[in-house]
Design a protein around this motif. Structure first.
Motif, PDB file in Angstrom:
ATOM      1  N   GLY A 131      67.579  -4.402  45.113  1.00 12.87           N
ATOM      2  CA  GLY A 131      67.900  -4.935  43.793  1.00 12.87           C
ATOM      3  C   GLY A 131      68.497  -3.891  42.872  1.00 12.87           C
ATOM      4  N   VAL A 132      68.088  -3.936  41.602  1.00  9.15           N
ATOM      5  CA  VAL A 132      68.645  -3.061  40.572  1.00  9.15           C
ATOM      6  C   VAL A 132      68.046  -1.662  40.689  1.00  9.15           C
ATOM      7  N   VAL A 133      68.921  -0.654  40.797  1.00  8.65           N
ATOM      8  CA  VAL A 133      68.509   0.752  40.864  1.00  8.65           C
ATOM      9  C   VAL A 133      69.471   1.532  39.978  1.00  8.65           C
ATOM     10  N   LEU A 134      69.085   1.722  38.732  1.00  5.84           N
ATOM     11  CA  LEU A 134      69.986   2.330  37.749  1.00  5.84           C
ATOM     12  C   LEU A 134      69.331   3.531  37.080  1.00  5.84           C
ATOM     13  N   GLY A 135      70.134   4.524  36.714  1.00  5.89           N
ATOM     14  CA  GLY A 135      69.645   5.652  35.922  1.00  5.89           C
ATOM     15  C   GLY A 135      68.415   6.292  36.522  1.00  5.89           C
ATOM     16  N   GLY A 136      67.294   6.221  35.798  1.00  2.00           N
ATOM     17  CA  GLY A 136      66.053   6.798  36.273  1.00  2.00           C
ATOM     18  C   GLY A 136      65.595   6.224  37.599  1.00  2.00           C
ATOM     19  N   GLY A 137      66.026   5.011  37.918  1.00  2.00           N
ATOM     20  CA  GLY A 137      65.729   4.434  39.225  1.00  2.00           C
ATOM     21  C   GLY A 137      66.392   5.208  40.349  1.00  2.00           C
ATOM     22  N   VAL A 138      67.589   5.717  40.079  1.00  2.00           N
ATOM     23  CA  VAL A 138      68.259   6.597  41.033  1.00  2.00           C
ATOM     24  C   VAL A 138      67.470   7.897  41.171  1.00  2.00           C
ATOM     25  N   GLY A 139      66.915   8.373  40.062  1.00  5.01           N
ATOM     26  CA  GLY A 139      66.160   9.623  40.076  1.00  5.01           C
ATOM     27  C   GLY A 139      64.922   9.576  40.946  1.00  5.01           C
ATOM     28  N   VAL A 140      64.241   8.412  41.010  1.00  2.00           N
ATOM     29  CA  VAL A 140      63.027   8.311  41.826  1.00  2.00           C
ATOM     30  C   VAL A 140      63.322   7.917  43.262  1.00  2.00           C
ATOM     31  N   ASN A 173      61.763  14.546  39.458  1.00  2.00           N
ATOM     32  CA  ASN A 173      62.970  14.400  40.293  1.00  2.00           C
ATOM     33  C   ASN A 173      63.112  15.569  41.261  1.00  2.00           C
ATOM     34  N   LEU A 174      62.892  16.785  40.751  1.00  2.11           N
ATOM     35  CA  LEU A 174      63.016  17.969  41.596  1.00  2.11           C
ATOM     36  C   LEU A 174      61.942  17.980  42.672  1.00  2.11           C
ATOM     37  N   LEU A 175      60.721  17.593  42.323  1.00  2.00           N
ATOM     38  CA  LEU A 175      59.642  17.530  43.307  1.00  2.00           C
ATOM     39  C   LEU A 175      59.984  16.564  44.429  1.00  2.00           C
ATOM     40  N   ILE A 176      60.549  15.419  44.092  1.00  2.00           N
ATOM     41  CA  ILE A 176      60.945  14.445  45.115  1.00  2.00           C
ATOM     42  C   ILE A 176      61.961  15.059  46.068  1.00  2.00           C
ATOM     43  N   SER A 177      62.919  15.786  45.538  1.00  2.00           N
ATOM     44  CA  SER A 177      63.975  16.369  46.377  1.00  2.00           C
ATOM     45  C   SER A 177      63.433  17.435  47.323  1.00  2.00           C
ATOM     46  N   GLU A 178      62.343  18.094  46.917  1.00  2.00           N
ATOM     47  CA  GLU A 178      61.775  19.180  47.711  1.00  2.00           C
ATOM     48  C   GLU A 178      60.513  18.756  48.456  1.00  2.00           C
ATOM     49  N   TYR A 179      60.223  17.469  48.492  1.00  2.00           N
ATOM     50  CA  TYR A 179      58.939  17.014  49.024  1.00  2.00           C
ATOM     51  C   TYR A 179      58.793  17.377  50.501  1.00  2.00           C
ATOM     52  N   PRO A 180      57.626  17.902  50.885  1.00  2.00           N
ATOM     53  CA  PRO A 180      57.463  18.404  52.257  1.00  2.00           C
ATOM     54  C   PRO A 180      57.221  17.321  53.305  1.00  2.00           C
ATOM     55  N   LYS A 181      57.031  16.086  52.875  1.00  2.00           N
ATOM     56  CA  LYS A 181      56.819  14.979  53.796  1.00  2.00           C
ATOM     57  C   LYS A 181      57.925  13.941  53.605  1.00  2.00           C
ATOM     58  N   GLY A 234      64.197  -5.691  41.271  1.00  2.00           N
ATOM     59  CA  GLY A 234      64.691  -4.417  41.765  1.00  2.00           C
ATOM     60  C   GLY A 234      63.681  -3.298  41.657  1.00  2.00           C
ATOM     61  N   LEU A 235      64.097  -2.127  42.109  1.00  2.00           N
ATOM     62  CA  LEU A 235      63.235  -0.955  42.089  1.00  2.00           C
ATOM     63  C   LEU A 235      62.964  -0.480  40.666  1.00  2.00           C
ATOM     64  N   CYS A 236      64.046  -0.223  39.900  1.00  2.00           N
ATOM     65  CA  CYS A 236      63.871   0.368  38.570  1.00  2.00           C
ATOM     66  C   CYS A 236      65.207   0.373  37.835  1.00  2.00           C
TER      67      CYS A 236
END
Length: 367
Positions: free
Chosen positions: A131-140, A115-123, A65-67
């Motif tokens: 696969g598995v995407v839990l906790g911090g995996g959801v954050g990225v 996490n905040l940078l990802i949400s505001e990313y300009p591209k 999985g991812l993370c």
């Protein structure tokens, strides 16, 4: 060939016009460390100003999985150093081994800023949530602009199981799910299928696992908006959507004890409600109350505000018994028998809940 660099346990590569991030700890299900989060943030900032990089994609190494989230064992060891092996109160100042700061505090500050940078990313920020995407995996992933799930995806915020509360912006995401589905997912720690994740607003598009490599190849040369429709398939029906009627009835209650009562009553008609009540009664009673309030508050907050609230909750959790006990029971000793204190929802008083939302002097996250 692209240009590839490694920083600790995360790899970066520019392939065509695609900036590719690979979480590279497959033996630990790509769980995040502070260095990984710092490296991702720095690389994203560089790529934001690089005209050669048109879009960014994140994926996980290995087959699982991812993370799976953050390095929980490291958090546990951090708490042991402060509380001693017996799990008692925080070591008092002057005690041998005393440290004023937890190492985990710095990790979370770096992670939440990422996490905040990802949400505001300009591209375009494309996340392969395979696969598995839990906790911090959801954050990225779930804060990105293009969130791709597969038939193997299991997405969730299972923090109440270890005596913690959804973080990495999870409370903010859950607060924006349809009806009361986010509250249900946050309190129970349910793992969501691809269809459930899309319906809950944690993902956007379903692509079969077998086509992910082909998808990545096309993204090196073409914009995601042109590529993704060619790979998108139906995720099937969402069990979460089918259950929304009884979930909304149960979780519209004003407090957790009433939610449990409603689930017990609804269980006469809906077997899934019985299972939900059983699951909630296994969780940390204190954290159930905290998550109930945190998700409610997050509905009125910006993502930055929700991350700041989560950081405050996390500061208190590091100094609590339930967080350490939850990790011990689930991850360290694996006896699956945590001894929560207090042991029932009814015994959690309002003063204790309010404590988790009171900023700790010198430990306020400003984003």
């Amino acid at each position: 060939m692209g240009k590839e660099t490694y920083t600790g346990d995360v790899a970066f590569e520019v392939r065509g016009h695609l900036g590719l991030i690979t979480l590279n700890r497959p033996n630990a299900l790509n769980s995040l460390t502070q260095l990984m989060c710092e490296s991702i943030r720095i690389q994203l900032e560089d790529w934001a100003d690089d005209d050669a990089v048109a879009q960014v994609l994140i994926r996980g190494a290995g087959e699982r999985g991812l993370c799976a989230g953050g390095d929980i064992v490291g958090v546990y060891q951090d708490m042991v150093e402060h509380q001693g092996q017996d799990g008692g109160p925080l070591l008092p100042e002057g005690t041998p081994g005393y440290r004023a700061d937890f190492e985990t505090e710095a990790f979370w500050a770096v992670e939440y800023a990422m996490n905040l940078l990802i949400s505001e990313y300009p591209k375009p920020y494309i996340a392969l949530m395979d696969g598995v995407v839990l906790g911090g995996g959801v954050g990225v992933s779930a804060h990105g602009s293009h969130r791709i799930v597969t038939e193997r995806s299991r997405v969730g915020m299972p923090e109440t199981t270890i005596g913690f509360s959804p973080d990495v912006g999870g409370s903010w995401l859950l607060a924006r799910a349809p009806g009361k589905l986010g509250l249900h997912a946050g309190l129970t720690g349910a793992h969501l299928s691809a269809a459930d994740a899309i319906y809950a607003g944690l993902a956007d598009t379903h692509v079969p696992t077998e086509r992910l490599e082909e998808l990545v190849t096309e993204l090196t040369a073409q914009p995601v908006e042109e590529v993704l429709p060619k790979f998108s398939t139906s995720p099937g029906d969402s069990a979460l959507q089918s259950a929304q009627e009884w979930i909304d009835q149960a979780y519209a209650a004003d407090e957790v004890s009433e939610i449990l009562e409603r689930l017990d009553q609804l269980g006469q008609q809906y077997p899934e409600a019985v299972a939900a009540a059983e699951e909630l009664r296994k969780k940390s009673p204190t954290m159930l109350q905290v998550v109930f309030r945190a998700v409610g508050n997050a509905a009125e907050l910006s993502l930055a505000g929700a991350l700041s609230q989560e950081y405050t909750i996390a500061m208190h959790s590091l100094r609590s018994q339930d967080f350490r006990e939850g990790i011990r029971a689930q991850v360290v000793d694996k006896d699956r028998n945590p001894q929560w204190n207090p042991p029932s929802v009814e015994q959690v008083d309002e003063e204790l809940i309010a404590h988790y939302f009171t900023p700790v002097p010198g430990r306020v996250l400003t984003l």
